[in-house]
Design a protein around this motif. Sequence first.
Motif, PDB file in Angstrom:
ATOM      1  N   THR A 141      45.665 -44.334   7.803  1.00 48.90           N
ATOM      2  CA  THR A 141      46.673 -45.403   7.783  1.00 48.90           C
ATOM      3  C   THR A 141      47.632 -45.256   6.607  1.00 48.90           C
ATOM      4  N   TYR A 142      47.133 -44.797   5.480  1.00 48.71           N
ATOM      5  CA  TYR A 142      47.961 -44.657   4.285  1.00 48.71           C
ATOM      6  C   TYR A 142      47.911 -43.216   3.784  1.00 48.71           C
ATOM      7  N   GLY A 143      48.987 -42.787   3.133  1.00 49.40           N
ATOM      8  CA  GLY A 143      48.971 -41.504   2.462  1.00 49.40           C
ATOM      9  C   GLY A 143      49.708 -40.374   3.147  1.00 49.40           C
ATOM     10  N   SER A 144      50.410 -40.639   4.262  1.00 50.58           N
ATOM     11  CA  SER A 144      51.176 -39.575   4.904  1.00 50.58           C
ATOM     12  C   SER A 144      52.398 -39.226   4.056  1.00 50.58           C
ATOM     13  N   THR A 145      52.996 -38.057   4.336  1.00 50.43           N
ATOM     14  CA  THR A 145      54.135 -37.580   3.552  1.00 50.43           C
ATOM     15  C   THR A 145      55.277 -37.176   4.480  1.00 50.43           C
ATOM     16  N   TRP A 146      56.464 -37.085   3.909  1.00 56.27           N
ATOM     17  CA  TRP A 146      57.620 -36.627   4.673  1.00 56.27           C
ATOM     18  C   TRP A 146      57.462 -35.175   5.093  1.00 56.27           C
ATOM     19  N   GLU A 147      56.814 -34.380   4.270  1.00 57.43           N
ATOM     20  CA  GLU A 147      56.560 -32.987   4.640  1.00 57.43           C
ATOM     21  C   GLU A 147      55.666 -32.910   5.872  1.00 57.43           C
ATOM     22  N   GLN A 148      54.686 -33.798   5.947  1.00 54.00           N
ATOM     23  CA  GLN A 148      53.822 -33.836   7.122  1.00 54.00           C
ATOM     24  C   GLN A 148      54.602 -34.258   8.365  1.00 54.00           C
ATOM     25  N   TYR A 149      55.481 -35.253   8.218  1.00 52.73           N
ATOM     26  CA  TYR A 149      56.259 -35.687   9.387  1.00 52.73           C
ATOM     27  C   TYR A 149      57.034 -34.509   9.977  1.00 52.73           C
ATOM     28  N   ARG A 150      57.626 -33.715   9.086  1.00 49.07           N
ATOM     29  CA  ARG A 150      58.427 -32.585   9.560  1.00 49.07           C
ATOM     30  C   ARG A 150      57.536 -31.534  10.243  1.00 49.07           C
ATOM     31  N   GLU A 151      56.399 -31.251   9.613  1.00 52.03           N
ATOM     32  CA  GLU A 151      55.468 -30.281  10.200  1.00 52.03           C
ATOM     33  C   GLU A 151      54.972 -30.777  11.558  1.00 52.03           C
ATOM     34  N   TRP A 152      54.515 -32.029  11.614  1.00 47.27           N
ATOM     35  CA  TRP A 152      53.991 -32.576  12.870  1.00 47.27           C
ATOM     36  C   TRP A 152      55.063 -32.588  13.957  1.00 47.27           C
TER      37      TRP A 152
END
Length: 453
Positions: free
Chosen positions: A187-198
């Motif tokens: 629920t917490y702790g995601s990153t913008w880098e992860q959004y781009r990768e996903w």
Amino acid sequence: MRQHQLNRREFLRLSSAMGAVTLLAACAAPGAAPGGEGATGASQEPIVLRLHMRAGGETSEPAIYVHRPREFTEETGIQVELDPIPAGEYWAKIETLAASNTLGDNMFTDNKNWQHNRAVHFGLIQDIDDFMEAEGISHDEWLPGVIGACIVDGKTYGLPKTGHPAHAYVWINHDMFEEAGIPIPETYGSTWEQYREWANLLAKGDPDQRTVYGFHMPTNNIQMIVNGIRTFGGWELNEEGTASPIDEGWRGFIQTAYEFYQVDKIMPTAADIGSAGTVGLFAAQKLPIMVSSRGTNKSVREAVGPEDGSGGNFRWSAIALAEGPNFNGWGSSLNTHAGTTQSKHKYESFLLTYALSDARFAYLNANEIGYLVGRANELEEIGPAAEDPFIQLQFNQYAKGVPYRIGANYRGLEWEQIIVNTTDLVYLGEREPDEAFFTELETALQELLARPI
């Protein structure tokens, strides 16, 4: 701190303490007069408070505009008359009424375009500190970032209908994540880098004509823009409200959006979204990640079904938007039902302002609509709704709210339009987010902020 649910007896006692002789007459039994034994005169008409609000709220938010006002009348004897105004005409109508000295007693306000503070500046909203002190109502009833948005130059103007963090949530499609081999995020702790990768793993089809997009956030929405700037460590304005320096927050957010739109081509434009809207694309499994505000959760539940997929559709959840290492807090998007300075019943209008912000209001709001107010102990006040994971997420995000910085000339609508029109050139691929672009954006905003009120 004292929690209030004002009944008729307490209302009369407080009115007497305030010296409200006319109010006592209005709330007394038919035929009674304030002069006591021997007084004569015709029965007094009940007090009717006229509440300006955005048209449609009485059907979309009945807890706010039907159920709580009805209870308020039962508790106090004060009647509430709704005055719906179309949302697109709302503030123009309010200023027209104010100019003709025909404002009602209470009015909906919001501050995403600085309108609440503009109304305070022009003397349309009454400060309520004396009334709060008389009733023992403390700012501590609300989260600091929420009540803080009501405080201007040390005085309190209105109380929160809400002070929500707007676009601080991300909806994800669990089934599509698992099919792509992506672990379901916490629920917490995601990153913008992860959004781009996903998003790159999830997107399908030719980059210039996607059949499935990877990610969406509304870059034409000022609440999203402010949160985006802050999550990258910047501020939308300086503290004085006289400049919008293009700092690392502005650059980071605009550069990221550009990469999503034009480099990776994983984010749909408004034209790509079409009439289905982002919720429609999410429900059709053509958009597995989307950033939006609190009302979207109800829409997703209606379009997709329960989070666990038990309705026969895919599994999904809402998580917190990435904060970034220099996060400056979500923008607290304030709404109030403030008392006006033109009201002939200022104390009574304050009572309505509080009734539309108190613990009972919070209970109705959470259980009927799924929204929070921003009260400090709200999870303890709202009963069964507190078990909803999205309500719990909302509370934690509200607690990270920081009031918007307000432009000193209150030209918030124009400020937003300059930002949207200018950044759209980058997002549509007509400009590069280079130094010349950022200089032009800052110059345009500075010219606007230098203009008079």
